[in-house]
Design a protein around this motif. Structure first.
Motif, PDB file in Angstrom:
ATOM      1  N   ASN A   1      25.276  26.993  30.958  1.00  0.00           N
ATOM      2  CA  ASN A   1      26.178  26.880  32.038  1.00  0.00           C
ATOM      3  C   ASN A   1      27.522  27.726  31.575  1.00  0.00           C
ATOM      4  N   LEU A   2      28.045  28.560  32.341  1.00  0.00           N
ATOM      5  CA  LEU A   2      29.051  29.276  32.107  1.00  0.00           C
ATOM      6  C   LEU A   2      30.209  29.157  33.280  1.00  0.00           C
ATOM      7  N   ASN A   3      31.451  28.998  32.805  1.00  0.00           N
ATOM      8  CA  ASN A   3      32.638  29.341  33.569  1.00  0.00           C
ATOM      9  C   ASN A   3      33.188  30.710  33.513  1.00  0.00           C
ATOM     10  N   ILE A   4      33.108  31.541  34.362  1.00  0.00           N
ATOM     11  CA  ILE A   4      33.709  32.857  34.491  1.00  0.00           C
ATOM     12  C   ILE A   4      35.091  32.878  35.506  1.00  0.00           C
ATOM     13  N   TYR A   5      36.309  33.070  34.571  1.00  0.00           N
ATOM     14  CA  TYR A   5      37.221  32.962  35.381  1.00  0.00           C
ATOM     15  C   TYR A   5      37.803  34.468  35.668  1.00  0.00           C
ATOM     16  N   THR A   6      38.163  34.649  36.814  1.00  0.00           N
ATOM     17  CA  THR A   6      38.658  36.070  37.182  1.00  0.00           C
ATOM     18  C   THR A   6      40.136  35.787  37.984  1.00  0.00           C
ATOM     19  N   HIS A   7      40.663  36.889  37.687  1.00  0.00           N
ATOM     20  CA  HIS A   7      42.218  36.901  38.138  1.00  0.00           C
ATOM     21  C   HIS A   7      42.972  38.216  38.096  1.00  0.00           C
ATOM     22  N   GLN A   8      43.595  38.060  38.976  1.00  0.00           N
ATOM     23  CA  GLN A   8      44.655  39.177  39.172  1.00  0.00           C
ATOM     24  C   GLN A   8      46.231  38.924  39.661  1.00  0.00           C
ATOM     25  N   ARG A   9      47.146  39.717  39.206  1.00  0.00           N
ATOM     26  CA  ARG A   9      48.562  39.418  39.826  1.00  0.00           C
ATOM     27  C   ARG A   9      48.779  39.928  41.285  1.00  0.00           C
ATOM     28  N   THR A  10      49.127  39.098  41.981  1.00  0.00           N
ATOM     29  CA  THR A  10      49.546  39.588  43.371  1.00  0.00           C
ATOM     30  C   THR A  10      50.832  40.391  43.476  1.00  0.00           C
ATOM     31  N   SER A  11      51.091  41.027  44.572  1.00  0.00           N
ATOM     32  CA  SER A  11      52.341  41.977  44.602  1.00  0.00           C
ATOM     33  C   SER A  11      53.491  41.276  44.634  1.00  0.00           C
ATOM     34  N   ASP A  12      53.454  39.777  44.922  1.00  0.00           N
ATOM     35  CA  ASP A  12      54.777  38.858  44.813  1.00  0.00           C
ATOM     36  C   ASP A  12      54.724  38.238  43.582  1.00  0.00           C
ATOM     37  N   GLY A  13      53.882  38.700  42.568  1.00  0.00           N
ATOM     38  CA  GLY A  13      53.974  38.126  41.259  1.00  0.00           C
ATOM     39  C   GLY A  13      53.228  36.848  40.816  1.00  0.00           C
ATOM     40  N   ASN A  14      52.614  36.221  41.940  1.00  0.00           N
ATOM     41  CA  ASN A  14      51.813  35.258  41.433  1.00  0.00           C
ATOM     42  C   ASN A  14      50.327  35.333  40.910  1.00  0.00           C
ATOM     43  N   ILE A  15      49.642  34.311  40.627  1.00  0.00           N
ATOM     44  CA  ILE A  15      48.285  34.748  39.983  1.00  0.00           C
ATOM     45  C   ILE A  15      47.251  34.190  41.010  1.00  0.00           C
ATOM     46  N   ASP A  16      46.305  35.134  41.347  1.00  0.00           N
ATOM     47  CA  ASP A  16      44.944  34.688  42.142  1.00  0.00           C
ATOM     48  C   ASP A  16      44.033  34.749  41.320  1.00  0.00           C
ATOM     49  N   GLY A  17      43.605  33.412  41.141  1.00  0.00           N
ATOM     50  CA  GLY A  17      42.492  33.180  40.253  1.00  0.00           C
ATOM     51  C   GLY A  17      41.182  32.647  40.782  1.00  0.00           C
ATOM     52  N   ARG A  18      40.053  32.709  40.409  1.00  0.00           N
ATOM     53  CA  ARG A  18      38.874  32.167  40.743  1.00  0.00           C
ATOM     54  C   ARG A  18      37.843  31.617  39.718  1.00  0.00           C
ATOM     55  N   ASN A  19      37.409  30.442  39.707  1.00  0.00           N
ATOM     56  CA  ASN A  19      36.428  29.946  38.742  1.00  0.00           C
ATOM     57  C   ASN A  19      35.168  30.065  39.341  1.00  0.00           C
ATOM     58  N   ASN A  20      34.068  30.647  38.742  1.00  0.00           N
ATOM     59  CA  ASN A  20      32.758  30.971  39.126  1.00  0.00           C
ATOM     60  C   ASN A  20      31.738  30.247  38.081  1.00  0.00           C
ATOM     61  N   ASN A  21      31.089  29.341  38.256  1.00  0.00           N
ATOM     62  CA  ASN A  21      30.078  28.663  37.627  1.00  0.00           C
ATOM     63  C   ASN A  21      28.718  29.240  37.884  1.00  0.00           C
ATOM     64  N   LEU A  22      28.103  29.624  36.721  1.00  0.00           N
ATOM     65  CA  LEU A  22      27.054  30.242  36.594  1.00  0.00           C
ATOM     66  C   LEU A  22      26.163  29.739  35.769  1.00  0.00           C
ATOM     67  N   THR A  23      24.898  29.931  35.773  1.00  0.00           N
ATOM     68  CA  THR A  23      23.828  29.438  34.751  1.00  0.00           C
ATOM     69  C   THR A  23      22.924  30.805  34.453  1.00  0.00           C
ATOM     70  N   THR A  24      22.560  30.932  33.171  1.00  0.00           N
ATOM     71  CA  THR A  24      21.815  31.823  32.759  1.00  0.00           C
ATOM     72  C   THR A  24      20.394  31.667  33.290  1.00  0.00           C
ATOM     73  N   ASP A  25      19.712  32.735  33.468  1.00  0.00           N
ATOM     74  CA  ASP A  25      18.227  32.702  34.168  1.00  0.00           C
ATOM     75  C   ASP A  25      17.314  32.493  32.774  1.00  0.00           C
ATOM     76  N   ALA A  26      16.078  32.660  32.998  1.00  0.00           N
ATOM     77  CA  ALA A  26      14.943  32.507  32.063  1.00  0.00           C
ATOM     78  C   ALA A  26      15.230  33.593  30.631  1.00  0.00           C
ATOM     79  N   ASP A  27      15.545  34.687  31.046  1.00  0.00           N
ATOM     80  CA  ASP A  27      15.874  35.622  29.887  1.00  0.00           C
ATOM     81  C   ASP A  27      17.301  35.498  29.416  1.00  0.00           C
ATOM     82  N   GLY A  28      18.240  34.788  29.675  1.00  0.00           N
ATOM     83  CA  GLY A  28      19.375  34.783  29.380  1.00  0.00           C
ATOM     84  C   GLY A  28      20.514  35.408  30.076  1.00  0.00           C
TER      85      GLY A  28
END
Length: 70
Positions: A28-55
């Protein structure tokens, strides 16, 4: 160990292996992606994934300019 390959601008794909190079399925992986918006805030997303049979996993929702933390 995670080896990240850049498949295209908006995709992160990788394979999770152990110290002997053997794939680790079902990790089980949690991959966090983010970027700074034009007004200086952080726009982030948590993505939960699971590796498949070959990892492997693939995240196709990376936005242009995102920083990615695995």
């Amino acid at each position: 160990t995670v080896v990240v390959k850049k498949a295209d601008v908006r995709t992160v794909a990788a394979r999770v292996v152990n110290g002997r190079g053997e794939p680790l399925p079902g990790v089980n992986l949690n991959i966090y992606t983010h970027q700074r918006t034009s007004d200086g805030n952080i726009d982030g997303r948590n993505n939960n994934l699971t590796t498949d049979a070959d990892g492997s996993f693939r995240l196709d929702t990376v936005r242009f300019g995102d920083k990615v933390h695995i």
